[in-house]
Scaffold this motif. Structure first.
Motif, PDB file in Angstrom:
ATOM      1  N   TRP A 122       0.819  -1.221   0.000  1.00  0.00           N
ATOM      2  CA  TRP A 122       0.000   0.000   0.000  1.00  0.00           C
ATOM      3  C   TRP A 122       0.850   1.267   0.000  1.00  0.00           C
ATOM      4  CZ3 TRP A 122       0.325   3.640   3.741  1.00  0.00           C
ATOM      5  CH2 TRP A 122       0.838   3.259   4.986  1.00  0.00           C
TER       6      TRP A 122
ATOM      7  N   LEU B  36       0.237   4.151  -2.696  1.00  0.00           N
ATOM      8  CA  LEU B  36      -0.051   5.527  -2.293  1.00  0.00           C
ATOM      9  C   LEU B  36       0.904   6.508  -2.978  1.00  0.00           C
ATOM     10  CD1 LEU B  36      -1.496   7.694  -0.722  1.00  0.00           C
ATOM     11  CD2 LEU B  36      -0.156   7.051   1.311  1.00  0.00           C
TER      12      LEU B  36
ATOM     13  N   ALA C 279      -0.778   9.218  -5.456  1.00  0.00           N
ATOM     14  CA  ALA C 279      -0.590  10.623  -5.073  1.00  0.00           C
ATOM     15  C   ALA C 279       0.035  11.400  -6.236  1.00  0.00           C
ATOM     16  CB  ALA C 279       0.286  10.719  -3.828  1.00  0.00           C
TER      17      ALA C 279
ATOM     18  N   LEU D 115      -6.887  11.353   1.397  1.00  0.00           N
ATOM     19  CA  LEU D 115      -6.765   9.938   1.710  1.00  0.00           C
ATOM     20  C   LEU D 115      -7.772   9.574   2.788  1.00  0.00           C
ATOM     21  CD1 LEU D 115      -5.045   7.360   1.196  1.00  0.00           C
ATOM     22  CD2 LEU D 115      -3.478   8.196   2.963  1.00  0.00           C
TER      23      LEU D 115
ATOM     24  N   ALA E 104      -5.597   3.285   5.061  1.00  0.00           N
ATOM     25  CA  ALA E 104      -4.331   3.926   4.713  1.00  0.00           C
ATOM     26  C   ALA E 104      -4.244   5.326   5.303  1.00  0.00           C
ATOM     27  CB  ALA E 104      -4.159   3.979   3.195  1.00  0.00           C
TER      28      ALA E 104
ATOM     29  N   VAL F 285      -5.467   1.184  -0.926  1.00  0.00           N
ATOM     30  CA  VAL F 285      -5.530   2.633  -0.755  1.00  0.00           C
ATOM     31  C   VAL F 285      -6.874   3.132  -1.266  1.00  0.00           C
ATOM     32  CG1 VAL F 285      -4.538   4.850  -1.488  1.00  0.00           C
ATOM     33  CG2 VAL F 285      -3.032   2.922  -0.951  1.00  0.00           C
TER      34      VAL F 285
ATOM     35  N   ILE G 214      -8.951   6.738  -2.004  1.00  0.00           N
ATOM     36  CA  ILE G 214      -8.835   8.187  -2.066  1.00  0.00           C
ATOM     37  C   ILE G 214     -10.161   8.784  -2.516  1.00  0.00           C
ATOM     38  CG2 ILE G 214      -6.364   8.093  -2.539  1.00  0.00           C
ATOM     39  CD1 ILE G 214      -6.987   8.990  -5.399  1.00  0.00           C
TER      40      ILE G 214
ATOM     41  N   ILE H 287      -6.528   0.039  -5.441  1.00  0.00           N
ATOM     42  CA  ILE H 287      -6.780   1.460  -5.208  1.00  0.00           C
ATOM     43  C   ILE H 287      -8.236   1.744  -5.563  1.00  0.00           C
ATOM     44  CG2 ILE H 287      -6.190   3.834  -5.851  1.00  0.00           C
ATOM     45  CD1 ILE H 287      -3.415   2.684  -6.732  1.00  0.00           C
TER      46      ILE H 287
END
Length: 228
Positions: free
Chosen positions: A77, A81, A85, A97, A101, A115, A117, A160
Motif C-alpha cells: 500500500w 499511495l 498521489a 486519503l 491507509a 488505498v 482516495i 486502489i
C-alpha cells in the motif's frame, strides 16, 4: 482461479475456479455467479471507457488483485499511495486519503488492504483518463449511486479505490462535506497528504462495527498524546 475477458454476447470478465470463500467478495465488486456458481461474471458497462485495458488487466493481474483484497497476499500500500498521489497531483485533482491507509500514514496500527482516495468529480474524470494502464474497473459515472457520482478501481502495487464527487447522506461520515472541511494535513515520506480527522474516523469505526480500528485509534492517541 483465473480470469478471462470476452466480447461474445457483450463485453465481460469471467472468473473461473474461484475458491468458495472468495464468492462474497466477487459478488461485492459486481461479479454475478452462474447457475451452478462455478464461475462469476462481471458485465462491463456499455458506456464505460477503457475496455481494452480492463480486458488485459484482469487476466494478467486479477488473481493478485483479489488475493490482496481478501488478505491472502500482503499489498504494497505505500507503493500504491506514492503512485496514486503522483497521479492525482499530475491531473490537478482536489484529493484526500481515507480509510485504513489514512490511519496508517499517521502511525495508527492498522493493516491497509489497499488505498482509498476521495476527490472532486472533475479530478476523478481526469484521473480516469490518465490511469488507463492500471484500470480494473473504470472511473466512471455511478448513475444514481448514493455515495458518489464517480467510482472506480485501479491496481498498482495494491488495490486502489477512487471515489469522486462524494455526496452527503443522512448520517455523518469522515468524508462528507463537513468532514472534508475538517481534513488534517500530515507529512508522509516528505509529502503533504490530507487525511480525514481522527474524531470522525473513530466515530465511523464504531458505527460500522470496526472495533479493531476504533481500538487502534484510541491506543494511538493514548501512546502519542494526539487529540486530533
Amino acid at each position: 482461479m483465473r480470469f478471462e475477458s470476452s466480447t461474445s454476447g457483450g463485453r465481460r470478465i469471467t472468473a473461473f475456479n474461484a475458491p468458495a470463500d472468495y464468492a462474497p467478495l466477487l459478488r461485492g465488486i459486481g461479479f454475478e455467479p452462474d447457475a451452478e456458481a462455478t464461475s462469476f461474471t462481471w458485465r462491463f458497462p456499455d458506456d464505460a471507457p477503457s475496455w481494452e485495458a480492463v480486458a488485459r488487466n484482469w487476466p494478467a493481474q486479477g488473481r493478485q488483485f483479489i488475493d490482496q483484497v481478501v488478505g491472502v497476499e500482503l499489498p504494497d500500500w505505500p507503493g500504491a499511495l506514492e503512485w496514486i498521489a503522483d497521479a492525482a497531483e499530475d491531473v490537478g485533482a482536489d484529493w484526500f486519503l481515507l480509510g485504513s491507509a489514512g490511519l496508517a500514514v499517521r502511525g495508527v496500527d492498522v493493516r491497509p488492504g489497499g488505498v482509498d482516495i476521495g476527490m472532486d468529480e472533475a479530478g476523478a474524470d481526469r484521473l480516469g483518463a490518465r490511469a488507463v494502464a492500471e484500470v480494473m474497473q473504470p472511473i466512471a459515472p455511478t448513475h444514481g449511486w448514493p455515495v458518489s457520482t464517480r467510482y472506480g478501481r485501479l491496481f498498482h502495487a495494491a488495490p486502489i479505490q477512487v471515489v469522486g464527487g462524494i455526496l452527503d447522506r443522512d448520517w455523518p461520515s469522515p468524508w462528507d462535506s463537513q468532514g472534508r472541511g475538517e481534513l488534517d494535513s500530515i507529512t508522509w515520506r516528505d509529502r503533504t497528504i490530507r487525511v480525514t480527522s481522527l474524531d470522525r474516523e473513530v466515530q465511523h469505526a464504531r458505527r460500522m462495527a470496526r472495533y479493531d480500528h476504533a481500538r487502534a485509534i484510541v491506543r494511538y492517541r493514548a501512546e502519542s498524546g494526539t487529540l486530533h
